[in-house]
Design an enzyme around this catalytic site. Structure first.
Site, PDB file in Angstrom:
ATOM      1  N   ARG A  20       0.804  -1.221   0.000  1.00 29.92           N
ATOM      2  CA  ARG A  20       0.000   0.000   0.000  1.00 29.92           C
ATOM      3  C   ARG A  20       0.838   1.273   0.000  1.00 29.92           C
ATOM      4  O   ARG A  20       0.318   2.352  -0.286  1.00 29.92           O
ATOM      5  CB  ARG A  20      -1.031  -0.055   1.114  1.00 29.92           C
ATOM      6  CG  ARG A  20      -2.132  -1.070   0.794  1.00 29.92           C
ATOM      7  CD  ARG A  20      -3.098  -1.266   1.936  1.00 29.92           C
ATOM      8  NE  ARG A  20      -2.507  -1.932   3.062  1.00 29.92           N
ATOM      9  CZ  ARG A  20      -2.522  -3.245   3.280  1.00 29.92           C
ATOM     10  NH1 ARG A  20      -3.151  -4.037   2.428  1.00 29.92           N
ATOM     11  NH2 ARG A  20      -1.947  -3.781   4.328  1.00 29.92           N
TER      12      ARG A  20
ATOM     13  N   GLU B  21       3.419  -8.233  11.865  1.00 29.37           N
ATOM     14  CA  GLU B  21       2.448  -8.468  12.939  1.00 29.37           C
ATOM     15  C   GLU B  21       1.962  -9.912  12.816  1.00 29.37           C
ATOM     16  O   GLU B  21       1.668 -10.568  13.793  1.00 29.37           O
ATOM     17  CB  GLU B  21       1.277  -7.486  12.814  1.00 29.37           C
ATOM     18  CG  GLU B  21       0.374  -7.469  14.033  1.00 29.37           C
ATOM     19  CD  GLU B  21      -0.833  -6.558  13.876  1.00 29.37           C
ATOM     20  OE1 GLU B  21      -1.028  -6.004  12.782  1.00 29.37           O
ATOM     21  OE2 GLU B  21      -1.580  -6.433  14.845  1.00 29.37           O
TER      22      GLU B  21
HETATM   23  P1  AMP Z   1       4.586  -4.011  10.497  1.00 31.35           P
HETATM   24  O1  AMP Z   1       5.858  -4.462   9.866  1.00 31.35           O
HETATM   25  O2  AMP Z   1       4.134  -4.941  11.594  1.00 31.35           O
HETATM   26  O3  AMP Z   1       4.642  -2.568  10.947  1.00 31.35           O
HETATM   27  O4  AMP Z   1       3.461  -4.155   9.401  1.00 31.35           O
HETATM   28  C1  AMP Z   1       3.268  -3.158   8.523  1.00 31.35           C
HETATM   29  C2  AMP Z   1       2.694  -3.621   7.214  1.00 31.35           C
HETATM   30  O5  AMP Z   1       1.711  -4.655   7.330  1.00 31.35           O
HETATM   31  C3  AMP Z   1       2.036  -2.426   6.616  1.00 31.35           C
HETATM   32  O6  AMP Z   1       2.593  -2.264   5.332  1.00 31.35           O
HETATM   33  C4  AMP Z   1       0.568  -2.734   6.590  1.00 31.35           C
HETATM   34  O7  AMP Z   1       0.115  -2.536   5.288  1.00 31.35           O
HETATM   35  C5  AMP Z   1       0.406  -4.185   7.013  1.00 31.35           C
HETATM   36  N1  AMP Z   1      -0.394  -4.364   8.248  1.00 31.35           N
HETATM   37  C6  AMP Z   1       0.052  -4.854   9.446  1.00 31.35           C
HETATM   38  N2  AMP Z   1      -0.912  -4.889  10.364  1.00 31.35           N
HETATM   39  C7  AMP Z   1      -2.008  -4.397   9.782  1.00 31.35           C
HETATM   40  C8  AMP Z   1      -3.350  -4.144  10.229  1.00 31.35           C
HETATM   41  N3  AMP Z   1      -3.761  -4.410  11.480  1.00 31.35           N
HETATM   42  N4  AMP Z   1      -4.219  -3.586   9.343  1.00 31.35           N
HETATM   43  C9  AMP Z   1      -3.818  -3.288   8.084  1.00 31.35           C
HETATM   44  N5  AMP Z   1      -2.588  -3.517   7.607  1.00 31.35           N
HETATM   45  C10 AMP Z   1      -1.686  -4.049   8.422  1.00 31.35           C
END
Ligand code: AMP
Length: 174
Positions: free
Chosen positions: A62, A99
């Site tokens: 995104r 995550e």
């Molecule tokens: P992180 O590396 O955990 O910060 O994950 C970030 C990436 O995962 C971002 O590029 C988001 O697009 C996607 N992402 C992670 N958790 C979510 C969530 N709860 N809702 C939407 N997108 C998420």
């Protein structure tokens, strides 16, 4: 309604996607609304005007939606940071925790140089693992990090703690 209340009203919470326990922040209603999309892109760019940014890096997937309009707004080019195996040329990579799961991010090795001042764009910061991996890649390539601009920050996951020495600007803290 303020701009930020307007943007927040365009983000849909989807429970248990893509797996149980995850509250997914769905930005597609925001993308569908021209005014919301315009406001989001403007506010992502705003703190980084007059800051000498020379390139915008967008994080798959995104960050590819919001990155190019921000790059055009700032009058600079766009570089994609992609998941493993997608880029055709020579790459540099970092592995990181999501995550949900683990992943790897890659950039073309000639995408950033020591003369570059880099703004990173993504839609959402959860654990901060993805953004931290991309900041590491940019630094390994010699780029100077001007900032990280994101639409939504899941503050309870404390992703900022993973990212040292970078100005982080998030529009919506949830
Ligand atoms: P992180 O590396 O955990 O910060 O994950 C970030 C990436 O995962 C971002 O590029 C988001 O697009 C996607 N992402 C992670 N958790 C979510 C969530 N709860 N809702 C939407 N997108 C998420």
């Amino acid at each position: 309604m303020t701009d930020l209340e307007f943007l927040l009203s365009k983000i849909r919470d989807v429970q248990d996607f893509p797996q149980p326990g995850i509250l997914f922040k769905d930005i597609t209603p925001l993308l569908q609304d021209c005014e919301a999309l315009r406001v989001a892109c403007r506010l992502l760019a705003e703190p980084f005007r007059e800051r000498g940014v020379s390139v915008v890096v967008g994080i798959e997937s995104r960050g590819f939606i919001f990155g190019p309009p921000v790059a055009l707004d700032l009058g600079v080019g766009f570089v994609p940071a992609r998941k493993a195996g997608k880029l055709p040329w020579k790459t540099v990579e970092e592995t990181y925790d999501l995550e949900y799961g683990t992943d790897q991010v890659q950039m073309h090795e000639d995408a950033i140089g020591s003369e570059d001042r880099v703004l990173i764009i993504d839609d959402l910061m959860a654990t901060g693992g993805t953004a931290a991996a991309v900041t590491n890649l940019v630094r390994r390539m010699g780029g100077e990090l001007v900032g990280l601009s994101i639409l939504v920050e899941l503050t309870f996951l404390e992703g900022r703690k993973l990212i040292d020495g970078v100005e982080i600007h998030s529009l919506l803290e949830v």
